[in-house]
Design a protein around this motif. Sequence first.
Motif, PDB file in Angstrom:
ATOM      1  N   ASN A   1      -4.382  56.705 -36.739  1.00  0.00           N
ATOM      2  CA  ASN A   1      -4.838  55.844 -38.415  1.00  0.00           C
ATOM      3  C   ASN A   1      -4.221  55.248 -39.478  1.00  0.00           C
ATOM      4  O   ASN A   1      -3.707  55.338 -39.951  1.00  0.00           O
TER       5      ASN A   1
ATOM      6  N   THR B   1     -18.524  56.311 -35.517  1.00  0.00           N
ATOM      7  CA  THR B   1     -17.560  56.405 -36.473  1.00  0.00           C
ATOM      8  C   THR B   1     -17.398  57.449 -36.793  1.00  0.00           C
ATOM      9  O   THR B   1     -18.221  58.216 -38.006  1.00  0.00           O
TER      10      THR B   1
ATOM     11  N   ARG C   1     -15.705  60.099 -39.495  1.00  0.00           N
ATOM     12  CA  ARG C   1     -15.316  59.866 -41.468  1.00  0.00           C
ATOM     13  C   ARG C   1     -14.560  61.506 -41.923  1.00  0.00           C
ATOM     14  O   ARG C   1     -14.101  61.872 -42.728  1.00  0.00           O
TER      15      ARG C   1
ATOM     16  N   THR D   1     -10.675  57.780 -39.221  1.00  0.00           N
ATOM     17  CA  THR D   1     -10.876  59.331 -40.686  1.00  0.00           C
ATOM     18  C   THR D   1     -11.199  58.559 -41.491  1.00  0.00           C
ATOM     19  O   THR D   1     -11.534  58.287 -42.240  1.00  0.00           O
ATOM     20  N   TYR D   2      -9.930  57.061 -41.641  1.00  0.00           N
ATOM     21  CA  TYR D   2      -9.720  57.089 -43.258  1.00  0.00           C
ATOM     22  C   TYR D   2      -9.246  55.530 -43.256  1.00  0.00           C
ATOM     23  O   TYR D   2      -8.968  54.746 -44.034  1.00  0.00           O
TER      24      TYR D   2
ATOM     25  N   PRO E   1     -19.895  61.735 -42.250  1.00  0.00           N
ATOM     26  CA  PRO E   1     -19.208  61.387 -43.002  1.00  0.00           C
ATOM     27  C   PRO E   1     -18.413  62.592 -43.470  1.00  0.00           C
ATOM     28  O   PRO E   1     -18.688  63.564 -43.840  1.00  0.00           O
TER      29      PRO E   1
ATOM     30  N   THR F   1     -11.626  61.983 -48.846  1.00  0.00           N
ATOM     31  CA  THR F   1     -10.104  61.854 -47.998  1.00  0.00           C
ATOM     32  C   THR F   1     -10.689  63.875 -49.124  1.00  0.00           C
ATOM     33  O   THR F   1     -11.111  64.187 -49.800  1.00  0.00           O
TER      34      THR F   1
ATOM     35  N   GLU G   1     -19.027  57.771 -50.681  1.00  0.00           N
ATOM     36  CA  GLU G   1     -19.757  57.617 -48.803  1.00  0.00           C
ATOM     37  C   GLU G   1     -20.946  57.003 -48.859  1.00  0.00           C
ATOM     38  O   GLU G   1     -21.448  56.059 -48.233  1.00  0.00           O
TER      39      GLU G   1
END
Length: 587
Positions: free
Chosen positions: A174, A202, A204, A219-220, A245, A248, A260
């Motif tokens: 990542n 994807t 997150r 993820t980031y 989604p 952080t 998001e």
Amino acid sequence: MLDLKITGGTVVDGTGAERFRADIGVKDGRIVEVRRRSGDDDGLSADAAEHIDATGRFVTPGFVDVHTHYDGQVSWDDTLEPSSLHGVTTVVSGNCGVGFAPVRPGREQWLIELMEGVEDIPGSALAEGITWQWESFPEYLDAIEKRSLAVDYGTQVAHGAVRGYAMGERGARNEEATDDDIAAMARIVTEAIEAGALGFSTSRTEAHRAIDGEPVPGTYAAEAELFGLGRAMAAGGQAVFEVSPQGTAGESPAEATMRELDWMTKLSAEIERPVSFTMIQTGGAPDLWRRQLERAGAALDQGIALYAQFAARPFGMLFGFTGYHAFTHRPTYRKLKAELEHADLMARLADPAVRAAILSETDLPPQPVPMFDGLYALIQYSVDKIFPIGDPPDYEPTPDMTVAAIAARRGEDPLATMYDLMLDSGGTAMLMLPFFNYAEGNHDAIYEMMTHPAAVSGLSDGGAHCGLICDASYPTFLLTHWARDRHRGPKFSLEYVVRKQTLDTATLFGLSDRGVIAQGRKADLNVIDMDALRLDVPRMAYDLPAGGRRLIQGASGYDATVVSGIVTRRHGADTGTRPGRLIRGVR
């Protein structure tokens, strides 16, 4: 001469329109006639190679499940159970940013461990079962296209695999993508969509981690990466951008989720393609899903295709002596488990002396690897949230049905009650711990999700979470619970419930040839005895490659399931026919 005709049934056509009595004629995999019947009408008179008398039955389109994880299983299993047990005729895989293509030679095990950690699919089964006849994503599609299946299979290209292929170890760990990295990933994504991928996915979600504890690659990812890949997807053709989604660390759930949704809305507006995100009700923010749907609904009003994928019942875990449970780390249980086969183990566990020993012991410490090793502790401290699932399964239990409540009525320790409940049915009984979609002990949130125009039925995770859930049975649950049996609140018409998993799910992915019973549409159909339709109790099977385990939940009441005009299941039994094929997206 027709290939198949289905006569005398009550058609629920998938559009949400009122049911009607009709005969259906099928030729060359397509519906060639839908003849409405009334009174003494003799109906469709043409001869057919096969005839199904559907008198007293409902005829629906085949169900389209848009959130599965058969990415590896499709390479060795042509039935794609458990989804095909529940009237599903089309599955979409490659969700949550994990998949098996593209893959650099020598990196296969890394992708296996990523899938194992995120989706709880036994790594040994994947290692033994996957044939690995590909490197690029187009080669993956070509390999699957050679297979004959019980259902149609479509898939998305996954961010985790793309990042690992383009960036190597930096992508796997990542690290931030450079402009050159984004360009390299974009080329892979465009190539995948052009080859027939139905979308790009994807994750997150920080809880999505490989077996070594590392978060899913991507993820980031910064917005520059997400938008670059979204544009690449749109450049390849019609496709869906799917997101699991979360924000952080350090943000509140509301802050993270709404932030998001900001970028997802902007992305969908820019690329003019649907963005679909997973959505569940959480205990920490039990009303956040309403804000998510309000935002998605406002986007739809502006012509922006933003859709939430929701689960049709509580989202959590099943457990018992055949899988994860509260006593896996008790020394006596560990010793017996290592020495005995299941039947002998259950006999010993029922011995009062063995029971007393296990209940009195201190747990052995958990191990950092593998994943889920600490679930025993979560289960022990959740007795006020755990329910026996029962037979037939009850997915809407009330607070007086918890293990803690049963123990209080019995006047005993809750863990002792849990132990005894798991011994029922020869030690195969299952208990349910709902994590999500049940914050207030009822289905009211799910009911509202189902009514919203921006919400699409999904999250069955067919093929995944093999030791924890079996939500591939959602299609049958939608019919039995939401259209027939619910008595603890309002329910829906059969017409509405069928549309939610046929036309609506097919439309999201641009599968305009299916999801509706109409002339010219693909002949994917179910003939259902609604009076007899019933969900079986989930059971643990050990039928994956290398003896890997998985929860299986069957159903009764499906007289026939038809794929491309060919009967694939009759009265719950596989017919051995394999008309299912790879779906390539519209280009």
